[in-house]
Write a protein that holds these residues in place. Structure first.
Motif, short mmCIF file in Angstrom:
data_model
loop_
_atom_site.label_atom_id
_atom_site.label_comp_id
_atom_site.label_asym_id
_atom_site.label_seq_id
_atom_site.Cartn_x
_atom_site.Cartn_y
_atom_site.Cartn_z
N VAL A 69 0.87 -1.17 0.00
CA VAL A 69 0.00 0.00 0.00
C VAL A 69 0.90 1.22 0.00
CG1 VAL A 69 -1.72 1.27 1.34
CG2 VAL A 69 -1.83 -1.20 1.21
N GLU A 70 0.61 2.18 -0.86
CA GLU A 70 1.48 3.35 -1.03
C GLU A 70 1.21 4.47 -0.03
OE1 GLU A 70 4.05 3.19 -2.98
OE2 GLU A 70 3.41 1.21 -3.62
N GLU A 71 0.19 4.34 0.80
CA GLU A 71 -0.10 5.39 1.78
C GLU A 71 -0.02 4.80 3.18
OE1 GLU A 71 -4.45 6.50 1.85
OE2 GLU A 71 -4.38 5.42 -0.05
N PRO A 72 0.14 5.66 4.20
CA PRO A 72 0.25 5.14 5.56
C PRO A 72 -1.05 4.48 6.01
CG PRO A 72 0.41 7.56 5.54
CD PRO A 72 0.27 7.11 4.13
N ILE A 73 -0.91 3.40 6.78
CA ILE A 73 -2.09 2.70 7.31
C ILE A 73 -1.92 2.48 8.80
CG2 ILE A 73 -2.70 1.54 5.15
CD1 ILE A 73 -1.30 -0.98 6.19
N ARG A 99 -7.06 4.18 7.48
CA ARG A 99 -6.18 5.29 7.10
C ARG A 99 -5.98 6.12 8.36
NH1 ARG A 99 -9.53 4.67 2.42
NH2 ARG A 99 -8.24 4.49 0.57
N PHE A 105 -10.22 1.20 5.40
CA PHE A 105 -9.43 1.07 4.17
C PHE A 105 -9.76 -0.28 3.52
CE2 PHE A 105 -4.97 2.38 2.55
CZ PHE A 105 -5.36 2.12 1.25
#
Length: 165
Positions: A69-73, A99, A105
């Motif tokens: 996943v390219e975004e913070p989780i 998220r 998410f």
């Protein structure tokens, strides 16, 4: 000539008493779901303990590969029940992905592994649903360490099994 006996209670009152009894029974039992109705869904499960990510490894060495996943989780994972009885048993492993800020998410790939023990998924890739949740079933006789890779980051937690007396 035969006469009908009149009931001791007024005829319009009997259906009302039945309705009142049904309502009291419904209140005592908790919901319409007991009587085959849909009722409200159960509340969401309680949040798990905050998990700290493990050190990153190269993609070639990753034992549980998933799409990153390219975004913070924010990942929460827990077992229900939290602790199995002596001798072991089964527990649901629940994983929730959000998220930052708390929005769920969906569509995140998750893989789980347990040692010792076995998982219903058999290590296959699971994908979070619209609520950002996925689940698996653990079967073990001893304290198990569950390792999960959620969106490219590994986490680990224990499901304890006390020693038999």
């Amino acid at each position: 000539m035969l006469r009908r006996q009149t009931p001791a209670v007024a005829p319009g009152l009997v259906p009302r008493l039945c309705l009142l009894a049904a309502l009291v029974n419904l209140l005592v039992s908790g919901s319409c779901a007991t009587f085959g109705g849909r009722g409200e869904p159960p509340p969401p499960p309680p949040p798990g303990q905050a998990l700290t990510p493990e050190p990153t490894v190269s993609p070639e060495d990753e034992p549980l590969p998933v799409k990153a996943v390219e975004e913070p989780i924010v990942v929460a994972a827990w077992a229900e029940p939290r602790e199995l009885p002596p001798g072991g048993g089964q527990a649901q492993i629940l994983v929730r992905i959000q998220r930052p800020g708390g929005r769920r998410f969906p569509g995140v790939e998750v893989r789980l592994r347990a040692s010792p023990g076995s998982l219903y998924s058999g290590g296959r890739v699971l994908v979070t649903d619209a609520q950002g949740m996925t689940r698996d079933r653990l079967t073990t006789r001893k304290t198990a360490v569950v390792t999960l890779n959620a969106g490219g980051t590994r986490y680990r937690f224990q499901v304890p099994v006390p020693e038999s007396p």
